[in-house]
Scaffold this active site. Structure first.
Site, PDB file in Angstrom:
ATOM      1  N   ASP B   8      94.382   7.856 -47.536  1.00  0.00           N
ATOM      2  CA  ASP B   8      94.481   8.683 -48.723  1.00  0.00           C
ATOM      3  C   ASP B   8      95.654   9.782 -48.375  1.00  0.00           C
ATOM      4  O   ASP B   8      95.406  10.538 -47.495  1.00  0.00           O
ATOM      5  CB  ASP B   8      93.033   9.401 -48.995  1.00  0.00           C
ATOM      6  CG  ASP B   8      93.206   9.954 -50.500  1.00  0.00           C
ATOM      7  OD1 ASP B   8      93.947  10.770 -50.759  1.00  0.00           O
ATOM      8  OD2 ASP B   8      92.097   9.856 -51.060  1.00  0.00           O
ATOM      9  N   LEU B  12      90.896  14.624 -46.819  1.00  0.00           N
ATOM     10  CA  LEU B  12      89.647  14.836 -47.125  1.00  0.00           C
ATOM     11  C   LEU B  12      89.818  15.910 -48.503  1.00  0.00           C
ATOM     12  O   LEU B  12      89.961  17.231 -48.325  1.00  0.00           O
ATOM     13  CB  LEU B  12      88.971  15.724 -46.060  1.00  0.00           C
ATOM     14  CG  LEU B  12      87.415  16.082 -46.236  1.00  0.00           C
ATOM     15  CD1 LEU B  12      86.406  14.896 -46.770  1.00  0.00           C
ATOM     16  CD2 LEU B  12      87.025  16.909 -45.210  1.00  0.00           C
ATOM     17  N   HIS B  13      89.635  15.236 -49.825  1.00  0.00           N
ATOM     18  CA  HIS B  13      89.534  16.087 -50.880  1.00  0.00           C
ATOM     19  C   HIS B  13      88.328  15.985 -51.859  1.00  0.00           C
ATOM     20  O   HIS B  13      87.497  15.094 -51.435  1.00  0.00           O
ATOM     21  CB  HIS B  13      90.824  15.904 -51.665  1.00  0.00           C
ATOM     22  CG  HIS B  13      91.157  14.679 -51.954  1.00  0.00           C
ATOM     23  ND1 HIS B  13      90.660  13.843 -53.292  1.00  0.00           N
ATOM     24  CD2 HIS B  13      91.558  13.365 -51.400  1.00  0.00           C
ATOM     25  CE1 HIS B  13      91.088  12.742 -53.396  1.00  0.00           C
ATOM     26  NE2 HIS B  13      91.488  12.380 -52.251  1.00  0.00           N
ATOM     27  N   GLY B  14      88.324  16.574 -52.909  1.00  0.00           N
ATOM     28  CA  GLY B  14      87.110  16.338 -53.934  1.00  0.00           C
ATOM     29  C   GLY B  14      86.424  14.804 -53.803  1.00  0.00           C
ATOM     30  O   GLY B  14      85.330  14.788 -53.603  1.00  0.00           O
ATOM     31  N   ALA B  17      85.283  13.815 -50.556  1.00  0.00           N
ATOM     32  CA  ALA B  17      84.097  14.523 -49.741  1.00  0.00           C
ATOM     33  C   ALA B  17      82.919  14.411 -50.743  1.00  0.00           C
ATOM     34  O   ALA B  17      81.820  14.552 -50.137  1.00  0.00           O
ATOM     35  CB  ALA B  17      84.408  16.074 -49.914  1.00  0.00           C
TER      36      ALA B  17
END
Lengths: 144, 157
Positions: B8, B12-14, B17
């Site tokens: 990705d 680490l994003h919405g 996470a």
């Protein structure tokens, strides 16, 4: 069975739903009713009341944009139904937490948990604080 | 064990996470990316975005391989996040057979790339790496979030 409804001034409800969809994919059972599309708070309340009355076995969690706003005030009246849970001051994280919940807990507990953890994730970070945190050293990179 | 390796470009994003961490239920998240591991401000951002109750390490690809080859990883459910197919391939090659399931999320447009699925753009080098990766691991799936349908990687390679 639970349903989530967003209600707001303007198009915030639709906007929050759009953001939730981007993060979680389809969220078909979440509805959004904003005053850009409905004539008045009364009209929104009427739409929701029809569902709430028709499905007494379903819990409705209604998230409003702002506590004490006209939409919130109007929807407070729906709390005469035992299957209604009304939240003022929605944030996106509350919606995510309620939607993704897999725990076997009651609706009241679910809503309270979501609101509490949302409060904990409202944050401010200034340049000064960021630099301080970096200088202080961050938690070690550990896996175990 | 590496439960899942996610490719990705936002790392680490919405979506990751919230939905993937929920789905994978890892003990620890390992971000393997050379830039992130050497940029203090981006490390701080990831540390702040870290879901509660999960450990997080941000390492260069090389150091991530060292961590993954530590015997202690056997008892840890690890969610590995990389930025490119190439990094996933390098880790698959250098960590024994620990990485078996690859999930490809967002890969941005770049010079010479074409769209192969929603939010996934690949050029010839990416496709070549993907082909090699597919022969090394059990499963390679293209899927942004768990509730959406998967694209079969065989259609692309």
């Amino acid at each position: 069975m639970r349903k989530i409804i967003l209600a707001s001034h303007g198009s915030m409800a639709e906007g929050v739903l759009s953001a939730a969809r981007m993060i979680m994919g389809d969220c078909e059972e979440i509805q959004a009713l904003g005053l850009d599309h409905y004539e008045s708070p009364t009209e929104i309340a009427r739409q929701i009341e029809q569902q709430v009355a028709a499905e007494p076995a379903c819990d409705f969690i209604i998230f409003c944009d702002i506590h004490g706003g006209s939409v919130h005030n109007q929807l407070t009246e729906l709390c005469r139904y035992p299957n209604v849970y009304l939240v003022g001051g929605v944030t996106l994280s509350m919606i995510l937490e309620c939607h993704l919940n897999v725990q076997d807990i009651g609706t009241m507990e679910l809503v309270e948990n979501a609101v509490q953890s949302a409060k904990n994730t409202i944050t401010v970070l200034s340049h000064k604080q960021a630099v301080e945190q970096i200088e202080k050293g961050m938690e070690d990179d550990i896996l175990w | 064990m590496v439960e899942l390796c996610r490719v990705d470009d936002r790392m680490l994003h919405g979506q990751v996470a919230v939905t993937w961490v929920n789905q994978v239920a890892p003990d620890a998240i390992l971000i393997a990316n050379d830039e992130a591991a050497t940029n203090e401000m981006s490390k701080l951002a990831f540390k702040m975005a870290k879901p509660a109750g999960v450990k997080l390490a941000i390492k260069t690809v090389k150091d991530a391989a060292v961590l993954l080859n530590d015997p202690r990883t056997k008892k840890t459910r690890i969610f590995l996040i990389v930025r490119t197919v190439q990094d996933a391939l390098e880790l698959a090659k250098t960590t024994g057979s620990q990485i078996q399931i690859i999930n490809i999320g967002g890969v941005k447009k770049k010079e010479g790339s074409r769209q192969v699925a929603a939010n996934v753009h690949m050029n010839e080098e990416d496709i070549a790496a993907l082909r090699e990766l597919n022969s090394l691991v059990d499963k390679v799936e293209i899927q942004m979030v768990p509730s959406e349908s998967k694209t079969d990687v065989k259609k692309i390679i």
